[in-house]
Enzyme design. Structure first.
Site, PDB file in Angstrom:
ATOM      1  CE  LYS A   3      -3.545  -2.755   2.069  1.00 23.69           C
ATOM      2  NZ  LYS A   3      -4.545  -3.184   3.281  1.00 23.69           N
ATOM      3  CD  GLN A  63      -3.807  -4.542   6.523  1.00 27.89           C
ATOM      4  OE1 GLN A  63      -3.448  -3.754   5.758  1.00 27.89           O
ATOM      5  NE2 GLN A  63      -4.412  -5.931   5.924  1.00 27.89           N
ATOM      6  CG  ASP A  75      -9.518  -0.320   4.547  1.00 28.44           C
ATOM      7  OD1 ASP A  75      -9.263  -0.407   3.319  1.00 28.44           O
ATOM      8  OD2 ASP A  75      -9.151  -1.061   5.676  1.00 28.44           O
TER       9      ASP A  75
END
Ligand code: NAD
Length: 284
Positions: free
Chosen positions: A56, A100, A123
């Site tokens: 990422k 995460q 997200d």
């Protein structure tokens, strides 16, 4: 002669999205904006998470965006993690926040995700983002389902009025796809582990999306000839990485199909950087 399905190349589509985002970041900065900044958080040591987050960061850099990482020890308390998430939310220099998953068992992941500032929820998994999406006025859209729609659009798949069947009802993939496909005027059906006749329902689909996590669950008998099949599944087996769709068998019936790997997988990071740019623009 049996026709074979067209293969939808996720790597190519993903590269296109990333190039588009890079060009838009460059315009944004040329217009006086600061380069968008993504903040990532990992709690504990999970080798897979380290790899995902490193990818990422690399994607951010390639798109002209910045990223900062917070690696916290396994023993981090929920209160300390919530405090960091609040601090990143208040930090004017941060546009996107990504915690995460998974987090260690002693931390309530839902509570942490819910604490992310909705304006920075790149997200798209917070209850506010999910609520906006379900209500038909999306804020941040979760990356994997957004990538599925991008692949369908790239393919030129007609969604308006189409029978779309989703297999799987997770918060991460299946549920957001319901809203995204409804917003495009598809007729949407969702199957799950209690569905009585999976084959019969799947065979209605002009567009079939599998997000289950069961290797090769979907075979040729599930497919209406000519259907577009999107395989979200990523399953590690003795034969390597396989999807939820039996690629070889389904290719003989479908009109188009995504491979695993190289289909939906590469789209997720592309949509993450797209969301990060969107967050930066909204905040500017
Ligand atoms: P999940 O486990 O949260 O949900 C799976 C869903 O499948 C559930 O709703 C369940 O009801 C349904 N299901 C289970 N067995 C079934 C059966 N036999 N018949 C019909 N439905 C059944 O999974 P998830 O997080 O949505 O992930 C699904 C798959 O997609 C996994 O393989 C995961 O690794 C993969 N995935 C890939 C990406 C990506 O490409 N970047 C992102 C997220 C998930």
């Amino acid at each position: 002669m049996k026709m074979s399905a067209g293969v939808i190349d996720g790597r190519k589509v993903s590269a296109g999205v990333r190039a588009r985002v890079a060009a838009e970041v460059s315009d944004f900065v040329a217009g006086g904006g600061k380069p968008p900044v993504l903040a990532t958080v990992i709690v504990g040591e999970d080798p897979a998470s380290e790899v995902y987050v490193a990818n990422k960061h690399r994607a951010c850099e390639e798109a002209g965006m910045e990223s900062v990482h917070h690696g916290l020890p396994h023993e981090t308390t929920q209160a300390d993690l919530l405090e960091l998430v609040a601090r990143l939310g208040a930090d004017d220099g941060v546009d996107g926040i990504l915690v995460q998953l998974p987090v260690p068992d002693h931390i309530d992941a839902d509570a942490v995700v819910a604490a992310i500032d909705p304006a920075k929820d790149v997200d798209g998994l917070s209850p506010v983002s999910a609520g906006l999406l379900a209500g038909g006025s999306p804020g941040m859209v979760p990356c994997t389902p957004a990538g599925v729609i991008e692949l369908l659009d790239h393919q030129g798949t007609e969604l308006e009025g189409a029978e779309a069947v989703i297999v799987g009802r997770s918060k991460l993939v299946g549920r957001p796809l319901v809203s995204l496909l409804l917003d495009r005027n598809a007729t949407v059906t969702v199957c799950h582990s209690r569905t009585r006749d999976l084959k019969a329902v799947c065979r209605r689909a002009d567009v079939l999306i599998a997000a289950v996590g069961v290797p090769r669950l979907i075979g040729a008998a599930h497919i209406k000839p000519g259907a577009v099949v999107i395989d979200v599944g990523i399953n590690r087996t003795d034969d390597g990485l396989v999807g939820d769709v039996d690629f070889d068998a389904v290719s003989r019936v479908a009109g188009a199909i995504t491979p695993v790997p190289g289909g939906v997988g590469p789209m997720t990071i592309a949509m993450l950087i797209s969301n990060t740019l969107q967050a930066a623009r909204n905040r500017a």
